[in-house]
Design a protein around this motif. Sequence first.
Motif, PDB file in Angstrom:
ATOM      1  N   LYS A  35       0.828  -1.209   0.000  1.00  0.00           N
ATOM      2  CA  LYS A  35       0.000   0.000   0.000  1.00  0.00           C
ATOM      3  C   LYS A  35       0.858   1.252   0.000  1.00  0.00           C
ATOM      4  CE  LYS A  35      -4.221  -1.674   2.036  1.00  0.00           C
ATOM      5  NZ  LYS A  35      -4.146  -2.405   3.298  1.00  0.00           N
ATOM      6  N   ALA A  76      -8.377   1.845   0.087  1.00  0.00           N
ATOM      7  CA  ALA A  76      -9.256   1.625  -1.073  1.00  0.00           C
ATOM      8  C   ALA A  76      -8.493   1.639  -2.396  1.00  0.00           C
ATOM      9  CB  ALA A  76     -10.346   2.694  -1.083  1.00  0.00           C
ATOM     10  N   HIS A  77      -7.195   1.833  -2.323  1.00  0.00           N
ATOM     11  CA  HIS A  77      -6.408   1.954  -3.570  1.00  0.00           C
ATOM     12  C   HIS A  77      -6.981   3.023  -4.489  1.00  0.00           C
ATOM     13  CE1 HIS A  77      -3.555  -1.231  -2.784  1.00  0.00           C
ATOM     14  NE2 HIS A  77      -4.566  -1.903  -2.272  1.00  0.00           N
ATOM     15  N   LEU A  78      -7.303   4.138  -3.854  1.00  0.00           N
ATOM     16  CA  LEU A  78      -7.755   5.301  -4.634  1.00  0.00           C
ATOM     17  C   LEU A  78      -6.783   6.429  -4.317  1.00  0.00           C
ATOM     18  CD1 LEU A  78     -11.563   4.964  -3.920  1.00  0.00           C
ATOM     19  CD2 LEU A  78     -10.451   4.682  -6.141  1.00  0.00           C
ATOM     20  N   TRP A  79      -6.294   7.073  -5.312  1.00  0.00           N
ATOM     21  CA  TRP A  79      -5.236   8.050  -5.058  1.00  0.00           C
ATOM     22  C   TRP A  79      -5.697   9.450  -5.469  1.00  0.00           C
ATOM     23  CZ3 TRP A  79      -1.678   6.962  -1.838  1.00  0.00           C
ATOM     24  CH2 TRP A  79      -0.571   7.810  -1.702  1.00  0.00           C
ATOM     25  N   PRO A  80      -5.481  10.443  -4.615  1.00  0.00           N
ATOM     26  CA  PRO A  80      -5.981  11.798  -4.918  1.00  0.00           C
ATOM     27  C   PRO A  80      -5.120  12.501  -5.979  1.00  0.00           C
ATOM     28  CG  PRO A  80      -4.811  11.786  -2.815  1.00  0.00           C
ATOM     29  CD  PRO A  80      -4.810  10.370  -3.307  1.00  0.00           C
ATOM     30  N   GLN A 136      -8.250   6.013   4.526  1.00  0.00           N
ATOM     31  CA  GLN A 136      -9.278   5.270   3.771  1.00  0.00           C
ATOM     32  C   GLN A 136      -8.914   5.189   2.295  1.00  0.00           C
ATOM     33  OE1 GLN A 136     -13.445   6.505   4.454  1.00  0.00           O
ATOM     34  NE2 GLN A 136     -12.701   7.386   6.375  1.00  0.00           N
ATOM     35  N   LEU A 137      -8.358   6.280   1.794  1.00  0.00           N
ATOM     36  CA  LEU A 137      -7.936   6.258   0.382  1.00  0.00           C
ATOM     37  C   LEU A 137      -6.893   5.172   0.147  1.00  0.00           C
ATOM     38  CD1 LEU A 137      -7.568  10.015  -0.639  1.00  0.00           C
ATOM     39  CD2 LEU A 137      -9.451   8.463  -1.155  1.00  0.00           C
ATOM     40  N   GLU A 138      -5.919   5.112   1.068  1.00  0.00           N
ATOM     41  CA  GLU A 138      -4.877   4.091   0.917  1.00  0.00           C
ATOM     42  C   GLU A 138      -5.484   2.704   0.913  1.00  0.00           C
ATOM     43  OE1 GLU A 138      -1.758   6.799   3.392  1.00  0.00           O
ATOM     44  OE2 GLU A 138      -2.191   4.790   4.177  1.00  0.00           O
ATOM     45  N   TYR A 185      -9.383  10.246   6.407  1.00  0.00           N
ATOM     46  CA  TYR A 185      -9.786  10.199   4.989  1.00  0.00           C
ATOM     47  C   TYR A 185      -8.649   9.648   4.128  1.00  0.00           C
ATOM     48  CZ  TYR A 185     -10.977  11.795   0.292  1.00  0.00           C
ATOM     49  OH  TYR A 185     -11.223  11.835  -1.043  1.00  0.00           O
ATOM     50  N   TYR A 186      -7.449  10.146   4.376  1.00  0.00           N
ATOM     51  CA  TYR A 186      -6.311   9.695   3.568  1.00  0.00           C
ATOM     52  C   TYR A 186      -6.007   8.216   3.797  1.00  0.00           C
ATOM     53  CZ  TYR A 186      -5.184  14.010   1.167  1.00  0.00           C
ATOM     54  OH  TYR A 186      -5.214  15.080   0.317  1.00  0.00           O
TER      55      TYR A 186
END
Length: 339
Positions: A4, A33-37, A29-31, A26-27
């Motif tokens: 991750k 979820a494998h979603l990157w800002p 959760q992004l990690e 929040y960040y």
Amino acid sequence: MVEKRNFANRSHQAEKTDLWKEYPDYYRQLEDAHLWPLWEEIHKFTARPSPRSKVLPYLWQYKDARNLVLASADMLTAEEAERRVLALENPGLEHRLATTQTMYAGYQLLMPGEIAPTHRHSPAAFRFILEGEGAYTAVNGEKTIMNPGDFVVTPSWAWHDHGNETDIPMIWLDGLDWPLVNQLGLWFFEIYPEFQHPPIKNSGSTLNYTYKSTRTSLDEMQGSQKCDSCYGFKMRYTNPANNEDVMPTISAFLQLMPEGFSSEPYRQTDACIYSVVEGHGCTIVNDVKLEWGPKDAFVIPTWAKHQHFVESSDAILFSFSDRGVQEKLGLWREQRPND
Ligand code: GTQ
């Protein structure tokens, strides 16, 4: 397991905002979820108006490369090596067997009596002959004899072996679209069940553009056309069956620049690998001066401004790139002095 990405550990990599400090949950959760800002990264792209290539302008002197490739014949045979080749590895792309981002070149040696066994692969290839006379490449069993300056095509997935039945070493420059095919994740490879493919006559598989014929065409072009201020007289190798590039992924060229010629500054989006056939001169790429003579090879990276300067006899330069790919994708660009 996929590792991750961790924002806290990456903060040294110049993220745009400090939001990860303010919104750690929040960040995280992004990690998970494998979603990157994108807003943390996009500035790296918007700050760049044009390609910034890792590829460096570089020149390989043939006399050095020749000694090194000849020395390898004492260490292993062509058969043991599969292909006894020294790859021209761009110093900006170390450990990648790549000369530009998409193209590979290598010096291949075949000693008298040797055969490089039959295989096929998804990358397309060609040979541009540097030294020796009379060895062959067989493509799907059809042999073509190779002489200096000849350009011999081996399309993707065609069986091929090389043999030297002469009494002198043969050295040629291999060109492959290998780095491009690897980036597409499409490497296929197969060894022919026997040592050699049975010989076949006139299968139509082999295309050899002999130097005798291409050199004559260049002379004719020089006699009938205007000299281009950026590249002199330049021809593109095409397949007579469809007038397109010799292979879908590799575009190849032969150009004549007259004695004393200095080209105007020019750049194009395809990174080019050159092999000098005749003449001496230099090419200034950005601030780097590459001084060349016969059989030397050099690289001009993507979108790098360059000028050629020819000394006291006509210069003939062979080159290749992924230009045809870029053109088909609508991405190819060039810039001349007044553009
Ligand atoms: O001659 O088939 O330089 O398969 C690299 C891979 C040459 C060849 C290379 C190859 C060949």
